[in-house]
Design a protein around this motif. Structure first.
Motif, short mmCIF file in Angstrom:
data_model
loop_
_atom_site.label_atom_id
_atom_site.label_comp_id
_atom_site.label_asym_id
_atom_site.label_seq_id
_atom_site.Cartn_x
_atom_site.Cartn_y
_atom_site.Cartn_z
N SER A 1 28.46 48.45 49.69
CA SER A 1 27.82 48.32 51.00
C SER A 1 27.13 46.96 51.15
CB SER A 1 26.82 49.46 51.23
OG SER A 1 25.79 49.44 50.25
N GLN A 2 26.47 46.50 50.11
CA GLN A 2 25.79 45.21 50.19
C GLN A 2 26.78 44.06 50.31
OE1 GLN A 2 23.17 45.06 46.77
NE2 GLN A 2 21.50 46.04 47.88
N ALA A 3 27.88 44.13 49.57
CA ALA A 3 28.86 43.05 49.59
C ALA A 3 29.63 42.98 50.90
CB ALA A 3 29.84 43.20 48.43
N SER A 4 29.78 44.10 51.59
CA SER A 4 30.60 44.14 52.80
C SER A 4 29.80 43.98 54.09
CB SER A 4 31.37 45.46 52.87
OG SER A 4 30.47 46.57 52.95
N ASN B 1 32.11 34.56 34.53
CA ASN B 1 32.82 35.33 35.54
C ASN B 1 34.07 35.89 34.86
OD1 ASN B 1 34.16 36.39 37.70
ND2 ASN B 1 34.03 34.58 38.98
N LEU B 2 33.98 37.13 34.37
CA LEU B 2 35.06 37.72 33.60
C LEU B 2 36.30 37.98 34.45
CD1 LEU B 2 33.06 40.30 31.43
CD2 LEU B 2 33.78 37.99 30.82
N GLN B 3 36.15 37.93 35.77
CA GLN B 3 37.28 38.19 36.67
C GLN B 3 37.57 36.95 37.55
OE1 GLN B 3 34.38 40.05 36.77
NE2 GLN B 3 34.99 41.74 35.45
N SER B 4 37.36 35.76 36.98
CA SER B 4 37.62 34.52 37.72
C SER B 4 39.10 34.39 38.03
CB SER B 4 37.16 33.32 36.90
OG SER B 4 37.97 33.18 35.75
N THR C 1 33.02 37.28 47.48
CA THR C 1 34.25 36.52 47.72
C THR C 1 35.37 37.42 48.21
OG1 THR C 1 33.66 34.89 46.03
CG2 THR C 1 35.99 35.05 46.63
N TYR C 2 35.47 38.60 47.63
CA TYR C 2 36.51 39.55 48.00
C TYR C 2 36.39 39.93 49.48
CZ TYR C 2 39.30 43.87 47.85
OH TYR C 2 40.21 44.87 48.10
N PHE C 3 35.19 40.36 49.89
CA PHE C 3 35.02 40.79 51.28
C PHE C 3 35.08 39.60 52.25
CE2 PHE C 3 33.44 44.71 49.32
CZ PHE C 3 34.08 45.64 50.12
N ARG C 4 34.63 38.45 51.81
CA ARG C 4 34.77 37.26 52.65
C ARG C 4 36.24 36.91 52.86
NH1 ARG C 4 31.74 34.20 49.96
NH2 ARG C 4 33.23 32.84 48.90
N THR C 5 37.05 37.10 51.82
CA THR C 5 38.49 36.86 51.94
C THR C 5 39.13 37.86 52.89
OG1 THR C 5 38.58 35.99 49.69
CG2 THR C 5 40.66 36.73 50.66
N THR D 1 50.50 36.72 42.91
CA THR D 1 49.41 35.80 43.24
C THR D 1 48.08 36.54 43.23
OG1 THR D 1 48.70 34.11 44.84
CG2 THR D 1 49.51 36.17 45.75
N ASP D 2 47.00 35.77 43.22
CA ASP D 2 45.64 36.30 43.27
C ASP D 2 45.17 36.35 44.72
OD1 ASP D 2 43.03 36.92 41.76
OD2 ASP D 2 42.43 35.31 43.11
N TYR D 3 44.35 37.34 45.04
CA TYR D 3 43.90 37.52 46.42
C TYR D 3 43.17 36.31 46.97
CZ TYR D 3 39.20 38.54 44.59
OH TYR D 3 37.97 38.45 43.96
N ARG D 4 42.54 35.52 46.11
CA ARG D 4 41.77 34.36 46.56
C ARG D 4 42.65 33.20 47.00
NH1 ARG D 4 38.00 35.61 41.41
NH2 ARG D 4 40.07 36.32 40.76
N GLU D 5 43.94 33.29 46.75
CA GLU D 5 44.86 32.21 47.10
C GLU D 5 45.56 32.44 48.43
OE1 GLU D 5 47.39 32.27 43.70
OE2 GLU D 5 46.00 31.13 42.44
N LEU D 6 45.29 33.56 49.09
CA LEU D 6 46.01 33.93 50.31
C LEU D 6 45.54 33.15 51.52
CD1 LEU D 6 46.07 37.80 49.82
CD2 LEU D 6 48.05 36.27 49.77
N GLU D 7 46.47 32.91 52.43
CA GLU D 7 46.20 32.30 53.73
C GLU D 7 46.87 33.12 54.81
OE1 GLU D 7 44.19 29.84 54.16
OE2 GLU D 7 43.93 29.22 52.05
N GLY D 8 46.49 32.89 56.06
CA GLY D 8 47.13 33.57 57.19
C GLY D 8 46.29 34.68 57.76
#
Length: 383
Positions: A299-302, A106-109, A249-253, A221-228
């Motif tokens: 489109s598939q991811a969202s 995962n080059l963008q982990s 993960t991005y669209f789920r976030t 910060t990284d987008y995966r660390e956000l809350e609220g």
């Protein structure tokens, strides 16, 4: 370097590599050692073998090393791409290496998220302040009614705010806020409260200065660390760093952070195909680990999370934007030359020029995609 101060091109070597390159260029409108702006002036006899063995990586590095020149690299790029040399310029080993890397790793982990910030965006605010316009927008401007770069960037920021249907007091999340261009505009002109995130220390520092006194918070910060929860979410010129293994993960976030009825605007460069690849020169010198999404991938991811309300393509405007940045860079380089070497100057000139040519050839696109979460009723997208 002006055309008057350049050395004279060398006599072309009588080698098989030169003949192969000449044959590839035949009919493209590009000549070797010609007088047209798009023609390639050769300064090193090994240029042809280097390009044939290393593809676009060798071509870009050879330019940085002063092995060749063209008065208009953007037009050179446009013509060779329109001639169909884009795919042929990538060697099989280049494609295989990137696909192996992106397939097994995962080059963008999250652990690698800050690499591009340190390598590119932290290069120096003095450079970007001179290359960009006063809004410090490092993404495509909207030139529909604009006559200059500043107007185009203001129009892009306002278009994004209108697509998000911003109202005073709304809390907006800006994923990949850069130097605070959108955050400042949304807070100052629409009364929004903005939380912006970036993975660049230099961007965060300058964004905080530019947004001082406004209801704007800038986080490193990284987008995966956000809350609220946020009323609206925007992401301008960041999705190119997400990577295909993280699209879900991005669209789920975004879905997790957006309440029912909320809106999300995605502004991203796009690829015409769904192949997982990256130009090796861009990957090494400009945007490490970057990868461009396709329509199908977005489109598939969202589709499991959000409703796609509108899709706008103004990729042709990126040609104008990049050429304006190139003009700014060349006009002001003397002011910062003491902080950088000439190879860095040539690196940025090449990057801006070849990207302008790629957008001109429509090999690359620029999309603004509006999404809603559980929205009822009609969505009308401004233009």
């Amino acid at each position: 370097m002006t055309s008057d101060s350049r050395p004279h091109p060398i006599a072309l070597p009588d080698t098989r590599a030169r003949r192969v390159v000449e044959n590839l260029l035949k009919g493209s409108g590009v000549r070797l050692n010609g007088d047209a702006p798009q023609d390639l002036k050769v300064y090193h006899p090994d240029l042809f073998s280097r390009v044939l063995h290393q593809g676009t990586l060798g071509l870009g590095e050879a330019y940085m090393d002063g092995w060749w020149e063209a008065d208009s690299i953007d037009e050179f790029t446009y013509l060779v791409l329109r001639h169909g040399l884009g795919e042929r310029a990538h060697t099989p080993s280049e494609r295989l290496m990137y696909r192996l890397q992106s397939g097994f790793f995962n080059l963008q982990s999250k652990a690698r998220a800050y690499i591009v910030g340190e390598a590119h965006y932290d290069m120096g605010n003095d450079l970007f302040e001179r290359m960009l316009d006063p809004t410090m927008s490092y993404s495509c401007g909207y030139w529909k009614k604009a006559s200059n770069l500043y107007e185009a960037q203001q129009a892009k920021l306002e278009l994004a705010c209108r697509k998000l249907k911003l109202e005073p007091g709304m809390h907006v999340l800006d994923i990949g806020c850069g130097w605070g261009s959108f955050a400042e505009h949304a807070a100052r002109h629409h009364g929004a409260k903005v939380t912006g995130i970036t993975i660049s220390k230099e961007q965060a520092e300058l964004a905080r200065e530019r947004c001082h006194g406004l209801p704007v918070e800038i986080r490193l910060t990284d987008y995966r660390e956000l809350e609220g929860q946020f009323d609206r979410i925007v992401s301008i010129g960041m999705f190119e760093h997400v990577g295909q293994r993280n699209y879900d993960t991005y669209f789920r976030t975004v879905d997790r952070l957006l309440p029912d009825g909320g809106l999300f605007l995605l502004h991203t460069i796009g690829s015409n195909t769904s192949r997982v690849s990256a130009d090796p020169w861009i990957n090494r010198y400009i945007f490490p680990n970057g990868v461009l999404p396709s329509i199908r991938q977005i489109s598939q991811a969202s589709e499991d999370y959000l409703v796609m309300e509108d899709w706008q393509n103004f990729g042709a405007d990126y040609d104008l934007t990049l050429m304006a940045w190139l003009h700014n860079l060349d006009a002001t380089w003397y002011q910062i030359a003491h902080n950088y070497n000439e190879r860095t100057h040539r690196m940025f000139r090449y990057y801006l020029s070849v990207c302008a040519g790629a957008f001109r050839a429509r090999n690359l696109q620029l999309w603004q995609v509006a999404f809603s979460k559980g929205k009822s009723g009609r969505y009308d997208a401004p233009r």
